[in-house]
Design a protein around this motif. Structure first.
Motif, PDB file in Angstrom:
ATOM      1  N   LEU A   1       0.834  -1.098  -0.077  1.00 20.65           N
ATOM      2  CA  LEU A   1      -0.034  -0.089  -0.051  1.00 20.65           C
ATOM      3  C   LEU A   1       0.676   1.144  -0.100  1.00 20.65           C
ATOM      4  O   LEU A   1       0.671   2.113  -0.776  1.00 20.65           O
ATOM      5  N   ALA A   2       1.997   1.264   0.708  1.00 19.09           N
ATOM      6  CA  ALA A   2       2.747   2.265   0.913  1.00 19.09           C
ATOM      7  C   ALA A   2       3.387   2.798  -0.461  1.00 19.09           C
ATOM      8  O   ALA A   2       3.693   3.746  -0.983  1.00 19.09           O
ATOM      9  N   THR A   3       3.752   1.500  -1.233  1.00 17.20           N
ATOM     10  CA  THR A   3       4.511   1.905  -2.609  1.00 17.20           C
ATOM     11  C   THR A   3       3.431   2.156  -3.496  1.00 17.20           C
ATOM     12  O   THR A   3       3.773   3.161  -4.301  1.00 17.20           O
ATOM     13  N   PHE A   4       2.247   1.498  -3.653  1.00 15.61           N
ATOM     14  CA  PHE A   4       1.362   1.834  -4.585  1.00 15.61           C
ATOM     15  C   PHE A   4       0.709   3.476  -4.304  1.00 15.61           C
ATOM     16  O   PHE A   4       0.755   4.245  -5.271  1.00 15.61           O
ATOM     17  N   GLY A   5       0.653   3.878  -2.874  1.00 20.37           N
ATOM     18  CA  GLY A   5       0.182   4.986  -2.606  1.00 20.37           C
ATOM     19  C   GLY A   5       1.181   6.080  -3.129  1.00 20.37           C
ATOM     20  O   GLY A   5       0.967   7.229  -3.770  1.00 20.37           O
ATOM     21  N   HIS A   6       2.795   5.772  -2.940  1.00 22.57           N
ATOM     22  CA  HIS A   6       3.653   6.660  -3.336  1.00 22.57           C
ATOM     23  C   HIS A   6       3.650   6.802  -5.089  1.00 22.57           C
ATOM     24  O   HIS A   6       3.915   8.002  -5.566  1.00 22.57           O
ATOM     25  N   VAL A   7       3.465   5.913  -5.785  1.00 18.81           N
ATOM     26  CA  VAL A   7       3.707   5.858  -6.984  1.00 18.81           C
ATOM     27  C   VAL A   7       2.553   6.402  -7.542  1.00 18.81           C
ATOM     28  O   VAL A   7       2.640   7.368  -8.559  1.00 18.81           O
ATOM     29  N   LEU A   8       1.421   6.304  -7.179  1.00 21.71           N
ATOM     30  CA  LEU A   8       0.059   7.120  -7.720  1.00 21.71           C
ATOM     31  C   LEU A   8      -0.175   8.460  -7.029  1.00 21.71           C
ATOM     32  O   LEU A   8      -1.224   8.799  -7.455  1.00 21.71           O
ATOM     33  N   VAL A   9       0.554   8.830  -6.218  1.00 23.68           N
ATOM     34  CA  VAL A   9       0.508  10.043  -5.429  1.00 23.68           C
ATOM     35  C   VAL A   9      -0.859  10.001  -4.715  1.00 23.68           C
ATOM     36  O   VAL A   9      -1.890  11.073  -4.974  1.00 23.68           O
ATOM     37  N   LEU A  10      -1.244   9.021  -4.157  1.00 18.80           N
ATOM     38  CA  LEU A  10      -2.350   8.815  -3.058  1.00 18.80           C
ATOM     39  C   LEU A  10      -2.105   9.321  -1.883  1.00 18.80           C
ATOM     40  O   LEU A  10      -1.154   9.083  -1.285  1.00 18.80           O
ATOM     41  N   SER A  11      -2.995   9.693  -0.885  1.00 16.69           N
ATOM     42  CA  SER A  11      -2.979  10.244   0.402  1.00 16.69           C
ATOM     43  C   SER A  11      -3.498   9.042   1.598  1.00 16.69           C
ATOM     44  O   SER A  11      -4.227   8.154   0.968  1.00 16.69           O
ATOM     45  N   TYR A  12      -2.791   8.941   2.553  1.00 16.58           N
ATOM     46  CA  TYR A  12      -3.356   8.252   3.815  1.00 16.58           C
ATOM     47  C   TYR A  12      -4.202   9.029   4.768  1.00 16.58           C
ATOM     48  O   TYR A  12      -3.692  10.132   4.834  1.00 16.58           O
ATOM     49  N   PRO A  13      -4.929   8.462   5.502  1.00 12.44           N
ATOM     50  CA  PRO A  13      -5.570   9.304   6.654  1.00 12.44           C
ATOM     51  C   PRO A  13      -4.376   9.520   7.503  1.00 12.44           C
ATOM     52  O   PRO A  13      -3.665   8.835   8.067  1.00 12.44           O
ATOM     53  N   ARG A  14      -4.458  10.764   8.056  1.00  8.38           N
ATOM     54  CA  ARG A  14      -3.264  11.212   9.098  1.00  8.38           C
ATOM     55  C   ARG A  14      -4.147  11.111  10.382  1.00  8.38           C
ATOM     56  O   ARG A  14      -5.305  11.297  10.617  1.00  8.38           O
ATOM     57  N   GLY A  15      -3.238  10.955  11.531  1.00 11.98           N
ATOM     58  CA  GLY A  15      -3.675  10.854  12.822  1.00 11.98           C
ATOM     59  C   GLY A  15      -3.375  12.012  13.716  1.00 11.98           C
ATOM     60  O   GLY A  15      -2.354  12.817  13.342  1.00 11.98           O
ATOM     61  N   LEU A  16      -3.488  11.983  14.901  1.00 11.37           N
ATOM     62  CA  LEU A  16      -3.144  13.046  16.187  1.00 11.37           C
ATOM     63  C   LEU A  16      -1.720  13.049  15.950  1.00 11.37           C
ATOM     64  O   LEU A  16      -0.805  14.100  16.033  1.00 11.37           O
ATOM     65  N   LEU A  17      -0.940  11.846  15.749  1.00  7.34           N
ATOM     66  CA  LEU A  17       0.358  11.590  15.802  1.00  7.34           C
ATOM     67  C   LEU A  17       1.273  12.421  14.971  1.00  7.34           C
ATOM     68  O   LEU A  17       2.148  12.840  14.975  1.00  7.34           O
ATOM     69  N   GLN A  18       0.704  12.482  13.703  1.00  4.11           N
ATOM     70  CA  GLN A  18       1.250  13.089  12.497  1.00  4.11           C
ATOM     71  C   GLN A  18       1.086  14.467  12.548  1.00  4.11           C
ATOM     72  O   GLN A  18       1.966  15.304  12.258  1.00  4.11           O
ATOM     73  N   ALA A  19       0.102  14.848  13.315  1.00  6.89           N
ATOM     74  CA  ALA A  19      -0.162  16.378  13.802  1.00  6.89           C
ATOM     75  C   ALA A  19       0.793  16.963  14.613  1.00  6.89           C
ATOM     76  O   ALA A  19       1.114  17.984  14.585  1.00  6.89           O
ATOM     77  N   VAL A  20       1.412  16.014  15.510  1.00  2.00           N
ATOM     78  CA  VAL A  20       2.280  16.431  16.643  1.00  2.00           C
ATOM     79  C   VAL A  20       3.930  16.315  16.232  1.00  2.00           C
ATOM     80  O   VAL A  20       4.734  17.016  16.389  1.00  2.00           O
ATOM     81  N   PHE A  21       3.986  15.082  15.553  1.00  2.17           N
ATOM     82  CA  PHE A  21       5.290  15.023  15.178  1.00  2.17           C
ATOM     83  C   PHE A  21       5.469  14.567  13.717  1.00  2.17           C
ATOM     84  O   PHE A  21       4.563  14.366  12.929  1.00  2.17           O
ATOM     85  N   THR A  22       6.731  14.969  13.188  1.00  2.00           N
ATOM     86  CA  THR A  22       7.105  14.880  11.900  1.00  2.00           C
ATOM     87  C   THR A  22       7.732  13.406  11.630  1.00  2.00           C
ATOM     88  O   THR A  22       8.977  13.138  12.094  1.00  2.00           O
ATOM     89  N   LEU A  23       6.971  12.615  11.014  1.00  2.29           N
ATOM     90  CA  LEU A  23       7.432  10.978  11.005  1.00  2.29           C
ATOM     91  C   LEU A  23       8.076  10.867   9.689  1.00  2.29           C
ATOM     92  O   LEU A  23       7.810  11.628   8.573  1.00  2.29           O
ATOM     93  N   PRO A  24       9.030   9.962   9.473  1.00  2.00           N
ATOM     94  CA  PRO A  24       9.403   9.443   8.055  1.00  2.00           C
ATOM     95  C   PRO A  24       8.324   8.811   7.200  1.00  2.00           C
ATOM     96  O   PRO A  24       7.436   8.254   7.782  1.00  2.00           O
ATOM     97  N   TRP A  25       8.698   8.842   5.940  1.00  2.00           N
ATOM     98  CA  TRP A  25       7.741   8.143   4.903  1.00  2.00           C
ATOM     99  C   TRP A  25       7.882   6.697   5.376  1.00  2.00           C
ATOM    100  O   TRP A  25       9.143   5.969   5.553  1.00  2.00           O
ATOM    101  N   PRO A  26       7.054   5.735   5.292  1.00  3.55           N
ATOM    102  CA  PRO A  26       5.467   6.058   5.005  1.00  3.55           C
ATOM    103  C   PRO A  26       4.879   6.458   6.118  1.00  3.55           C
ATOM    104  O   PRO A  26       3.424   6.423   6.180  1.00  3.55           O
ATOM    105  N   PHE A  27       5.285   6.792   7.204  1.00 10.28           N
ATOM    106  CA  PHE A  27       4.518   6.744   8.567  1.00 10.28           C
ATOM    107  C   PHE A  27       3.838   8.159   8.445  1.00 10.28           C
ATOM    108  O   PHE A  27       3.082   8.654   9.520  1.00 10.28           O
ATOM    109  N   ASN A  28       4.439   9.065   7.617  1.00  9.45           N
ATOM    110  CA  ASN A  28       3.637  10.422   7.523  1.00  9.45           C
ATOM    111  C   ASN A  28       2.611  10.789   6.933  1.00  9.45           C
ATOM    112  O   ASN A  28       1.891  11.684   6.730  1.00  9.45           O
TER     113      ASN A  28
END
Length: 656
Positions: free
Chosen positions: A629-656
């Motif tokens: 899913l991460a590879t597919f989303g990256h290639v097709l420029v699709l987004s993942y739902p972001r949580g509160l964790l991503q709003a507080v911390f800057t995480l590396p791909w694909p956790f961002n």
């Protein structure tokens, strides 16, 4: 013209052209296989690469992609009851029923061969339409479009199962849900609860996934079995192929419907699918197996939705008027490469026109051939215990739903409507009728306003309107002649009631929806409120009529159907809310931790607790899903739902 024809043939047969065509076709198959994406998402991916490209290479890639998203979407529709795109919704009714009987390969064989023939039929019609379709398309006005929408609604009677009244009630509820958002005539917001998300209404992708994907997954999980109840695949793909040939006249009729409706801007796609299914039921002598696994219920819709592409290209190429949302993107792509659609294209770029038409035919042949080759091995998924497949399907559904508008409200709407659909299925209310009402709601609302504004009530005197009125009368007569299955209507039938309290709550909710619609729209302008209030009043009348008629005249009739809480092994099973709680838990994890971390926790936990898989294999399965899913989303420029964790911390791909 002869030189244009020869130039088109020379270009079509070049190795480079065929490579781009096949490449687009394969990409379209992949996108169509994934629920919730479809032709719009596929074309969106190509647009950044289109600008400045060679039209003779860019066009076949786009056409190849468009041609087959309505082919591969049959895989999830048949195998797991999930509409890959909105064009596969009607296919679920009999296609998934066949898969449950162990005949998935037969259903897929029939579907892909019907898609092949329908696609070629659409390309042939498009070839002749270049010369003859102009007066026909120009002659279809708002009045004819209104009557076509009403014709589609009358066919809902064919999709209502054992009770026509319950089906019509659900059709009315679909019209109410479809009226959410801005009114076409006045732009006043209706039934939005002051939510910006609902100002455009619920996306069709969300509604389709909620109505069919969630209930099917919950039901199979409750019964603790595989998708198929048989330990084999049945007759196989060639059996389905032969059955399509045997029903060739049905293929021709439904393909013709697909071309006709596809050529009318604003309809197409999902509408074509349901109209073709309704026609297949109406024209059959023996209708007893429709909805239970009748192969004609697969052949008709699949032939129509591929022929739809040929029809949608007629106004797009000839007049520069897109016949569907995906054709609107295609129109934009044509302009980007310097080709202006319209009559001028017929004169200055006739060779490109023929390239488009013949590429459409070749793409359908390639796409159907690939799918027929893969049908039997992929159909074996129906024999796998569903607890092993379910967590991956749930994750894919959430991922696909989020792509609708890329807002968190997409996921909340999916869950809420999914709960509603689970109990619709459990209590015997028609989900297809609800969905076709939803799909046609905006067209019906807008068509009434446009017809009266342009023609007044004199639109009823138009010849085309009167012809379609005759077809509506025939549809109503055929619907009235259909008789319900008496066994399914009595307390001794397979859906005998066990607990009427939740069922009473459900019907109370239907009444509340109708009354709230009247309350919310009562003070609006006449043109904004006439449609939702009329739909609400008619639905209320049908609800009351159903309660009175079935409660008094037929005391043995089970107005609220319900399935017994017993699995295939004869042991009690968990209720719906046990598995809905798993979905709610995944939704909560996404809200806190984001999509990737949530599925890293959800998949192994589900596999361990519900399927008994060892932890190391469960964790390995989760890591594999994340990688894909991460590879597919990256290639097709699709987004993942972001949580509160991503709003507080800057995480590396694909956790961002």
């Amino acid at each position: 013209m002869q030189s244009d024809l020869l130039q088109a043939l020379y270009t079509l047969m070049s190795v480079q052209h065929l490579m781009f065509l096949v490449g687009g076709t394969l990409l379209g198959l992949v996108v169509g296989f994934l629920p919730g994406l479809g032709g719009i998402a596929a074309l969106s991916l190509l647009l950044p690469f289109v600008y400045g490209g060679d039209p003779t290479l860019v066009l076949p890639m786009m056409i190849g992609m468009l041609a087959v998203t309505n082919t591969s979407d049959t895989f999830p529709a048949v195998l797991v009851g999930i509409p890959g795109t909105s064009s596969a919704q009607a296919t679920i009714l009999d296609g998934h029923a066949l898969a449950r009987k162990g005949e998935a390969a037969r259903a897929l064989g029939a579907a892909f061969s019907a898609s092949l023939l329908g696609g070629i039929f659409g390309a042939l019609v498009l070839t002749f339409a270049i010369q003859f379709a102009r007066p026909l398309i120009l002659g279809v006005g708002f009045g004819e479009q209104l009557m076509l929408v009403i014709l589609a609604l009358t066919m809902v009677g064919m999709l209502t199962g054992t009770s026509a009244i319950k089906g019509l009630v659900m059709c009315g509820m679909g019209l109410l849900f479809g009226s959410m958002g801005a009114a076409p005539a006045t732009a006043e917001e209706r039934l939005t609860f002051d939510s910006l998300y609902l100002s455009d209404g619920v996306p069709l992708v969300i509604m389709g996934l909620a109505m069919f994907a969630i209930p099917e997954i919950i039901e199979v999980l409750r019964k603790r079995t595989s998708i198929s109840s048989m330990a084999e695949l049945g007759g196989g793909t060639m059996t389905g192929f032969r059955e399509t040939l045997r029903h060739g006249w049905l293929v021709v009729r439904c393909s013709s419907l697909g071309v006709l409706i596809g050529a009318l801007p604003g309809l197409g796609g999902s509408v074509t699918n349901w109209v073709a299914y309704g026609h297949a039921v109406q024209s059959a002598k023996d209708r007893s197996q429709f909805g239970k696994g009748d192969i004609r219920g697969v052949i008709g819709p699949e032939a129509s939705n591929n022929a739809d592409n040929g029809g949608a290209l007629i106004p797009t190429l000839m007049f520069g008027i897109p016949g569907s949302a995906s054709m609107a993107l295609f129109l934009g792509a044509l302009i980007l490469i310097g080709v202006e659609p319209g009559i001028g294209m017929m004169e200055r770029h006739l060779d490109l026109t023929y390239i488009i038409i013949w590429s459409l035919a070749i793409a359908n042949i390639v796409g159907a051939g690939v799918c027929l080759f893969l049908a039997k091995p992929i159909a074996r998924l129906t024999l796998v215990p569903f607890t092993l497949v379910a967590p991956y399907m749930i994750v894919i559904i959430f991922f696909a739903a989020f792509q609708a508008t890329r807002a968190w409200e997409d996921l909340i709407a999916l869950f809420v409507l999914g709960v509603f659909a689970v109990y619709m299925k459990r209590f015997g209310w028609s989900r297809p009728a609800f969905l076709i009402g939803f799909v046609l709601s905006m067209q019906l609302d807008a068509s009434v306003y446009q017809s009266i504004q342009v023609y007044g009530w004199g639109f009823l005197e138009r010849g085309g309107v009167q012809v379609i009125l005759g077809m509506i009368a025939i549809s109503v007569i055929l619907a009235a002649r259909m008789k319900p299955n008496r066994d399914a209507l009595t307390a001794e039938g397979p859906h005998a009631a066990t607990n009427k309290t939740p069922q009473a709550i459900f019907i109370t909710l239907l009444f509340v929806c109708c009354f709230y619609t009247i309350y919310d729209t009562w003070k609006m302008d006449f043109l904004a409120k006439v449609f939702p209030i009329s739909a609400a009043v008619v639905t209320l009348s049908l609800l009351l009529a159903a309660l009175v008629f079935f409660g008094r005249s037929q005391p043995n009739y089970v107005f609220f159907d319900s399935e017994r809480d017993w699995g295939a092994d004869g042991k009690p099973v968990h209720g719906e809310w046990h598995y809905l709680a798993w979905l709610l838990g995944l939704l909560g994890l996404m809200g806190l931790l984001g999509f990737i971390i949530a599925i890293l926790l959800f998949i192994p936990t589900f596999l361990r607790l519900k399927a008994g898989v060892r932890w190391r294999w469960a964790i390995g399965g989760a890591l594999g899903a994340v990688a894909v899913l991460a590879t597919f989303g990256h290639v097709l420029v699709l987004s993942y739902p972001r949580g509160l964790l991503q709003a507080v911390f800057t995480l590396p791909w694909p956790f961002n």
